[in-house]
Design a protein around this motif. Structure first.
Motif, PDB file in Angstrom:
ATOM      1  N   ALA A 166      40.553  36.591  50.203  1.00  0.00           N
ATOM      2  CA  ALA A 166      41.363  36.916  49.031  1.00  0.00           C
ATOM      3  C   ALA A 166      40.629  37.876  48.102  1.00  0.00           C
ATOM      4  O   ALA A 166      41.224  38.808  47.548  1.00  0.00           O
ATOM      5  N   SER A 167      39.323  37.673  47.948  1.00  0.00           N
ATOM      6  CA  SER A 167      38.555  38.533  47.046  1.00  0.00           C
ATOM      7  C   SER A 167      38.425  39.951  47.591  1.00  0.00           C
ATOM      8  O   SER A 167      38.163  40.887  46.836  1.00  0.00           O
ATOM      9  N   SER A 168      38.600  40.107  48.890  1.00  0.00           N
ATOM     10  CA  SER A 168      38.494  41.441  49.486  1.00  0.00           C
ATOM     11  C   SER A 168      39.765  42.262  49.285  1.00  0.00           C
ATOM     12  O   SER A 168      39.789  43.463  49.574  1.00  0.00           O
ATOM     13  N   VAL A 169      40.835  41.618  48.808  1.00  0.00           N
ATOM     14  CA  VAL A 169      42.094  42.323  48.566  1.00  0.00           C
ATOM     15  C   VAL A 169      42.063  42.934  47.169  1.00  0.00           C
ATOM     16  O   VAL A 169      41.931  42.214  46.174  1.00  0.00           O
ATOM     17  N   GLU A 170      42.169  44.230  47.108  1.00  0.00           N
ATOM     18  CA  GLU A 170      42.177  44.916  45.821  1.00  0.00           C
ATOM     19  C   GLU A 170      43.628  45.103  45.365  1.00  0.00           C
ATOM     20  O   GLU A 170      44.434  45.703  46.070  1.00  0.00           O
ATOM     21  N   ILE A 171      43.946  44.575  44.193  1.00  0.00           N
ATOM     22  CA  ILE A 171      45.295  44.707  43.658  1.00  0.00           C
ATOM     23  C   ILE A 171      45.215  45.276  42.251  1.00  0.00           C
ATOM     24  O   ILE A 171      44.232  45.081  41.539  1.00  0.00           O
ATOM     25  N   ASP A 172      46.254  46.000  41.870  1.00  0.00           N
ATOM     26  CA  ASP A 172      46.271  46.549  40.513  1.00  0.00           C
ATOM     27  C   ASP A 172      46.777  45.493  39.534  1.00  0.00           C
ATOM     28  O   ASP A 172      47.220  44.404  39.924  1.00  0.00           O
ATOM     29  N   LYS A 173      46.712  45.816  38.266  1.00  0.00           N
ATOM     30  CA  LYS A 173      47.075  44.860  37.219  1.00  0.00           C
ATOM     31  C   LYS A 173      48.533  44.454  37.311  1.00  0.00           C
ATOM     32  O   LYS A 173      48.897  43.280  37.107  1.00  0.00           O
TER      33      LYS A 173
END
Length: 249
Positions: A166-173
């Motif tokens: 989950a931490s490896s998934v980069e998501i925007d605000k």
């Protein structure tokens, strides 16, 4: 999750002379949601899970599927979020609450706002009544509470893994805000759980300190009594020697 123990005073229910405790581990809702998405994306399904409530399974109208075919492998995060029937939404509240209070999976039993409140209140109450629950973001505190609650010790300390799928998934605000909105009940439950968890941790630490202070006081008392006996024995020995010398004189 159910933990079986023996010889304790508290129990969730008694079965064949054994005591059982319901326990659970909660996770930050956004991380948990992303983790489930990645799990589904790799082909995982919950087809074997029985969504039985009040003695029956939900109909396809009550619980439609988010995908056709064998699984939902390869789905994008956007597709995952867009499915209104996705059981990943507010999963922690749903799994901790009593669904029979809201008519199980029949959404027409009561208004949505009322349904959400009943589910959240039920989840909080059930969590509070659990003998133990932990939080993934506090691994060492979770281990400490478990060991103190059940008088057990793990052979090695828990490890705090901050690097996960989950931490490896980069998501925007904007995406994060959407996930939080989809899991608004889980977000509120997690805030409640974190506060309750830290209260229990502080209480257990204070209890441990009080017990350690009590033991130190007992040890000092035993030491003082021992020293008093030694002084008394020394004084008696001196008196005996003096009287013996007087007789000789």
């Amino acid at each position: 999750c159910v933990l079986e123990t023996h010889g304790t005073k508290r129990s969730a229910f008694l079965f064949l002379g054994r005591n059982f405790y319901y326990i659970t581990i909660l996770r930050d809702p956004v991380s948990r949601y992303l983790s489930e998405w990645r799990h589904v994306q790799r082909g995982a399904t919950w087809k074997a899970s029985l969504h039985v409530c009040d003695g029956r399974s939900p109909t396809t109208e009550e619980l439609p599927s988010c995908y056709t075919g064998d699984d939902w492998s390869g789905c994008s995060l956007q597709e995952f979020m867009d499915c209104p029937y996705n059981l990943a939404n507010n999963r922690q509240v749903r799994m901790l609450s009593d669904l029979s209070l809201v008519g199980c999976y029949n959404l027409s039993v009561m208004p949505e706002e009322q349904r959400n409140k009943v589910l959240l209140d039920s989840a909080k109450e059930n969590l509070k009544r659990m003998a133990f629950f932990g939080l993934t973001e506090f691994q060492r505190k979770t281990q400490y509470l478990f060991e103190k609650t059940f008088n057990m010790n793990f052979i090695s300390p828990f490890t705090q893994y901050n690097s996960t799928r989950a931490s490896s998934v980069e998501i925007d605000k904007q995406t994060q805000q959407r996930i939080e909105a989809l899991n608004f009940l889980d977000m509120e439950l997690y805030d409640y759980a974190k506060d309750l968890f830290l209260q229990r941790y502080q209480y257990m630490r204070q209890k441990e300190h009080q017990e350690a202070r009590r033991k130190r006081q007992e040890q000092r008392k035993i030491l003082r009594e021992k020293q008093a006996r030694l002084r008394e024995q020394g004084e008696n020995s001196s008196s005996t020697d003096y009287l013996g010398n007087v007789e000789r004189w």
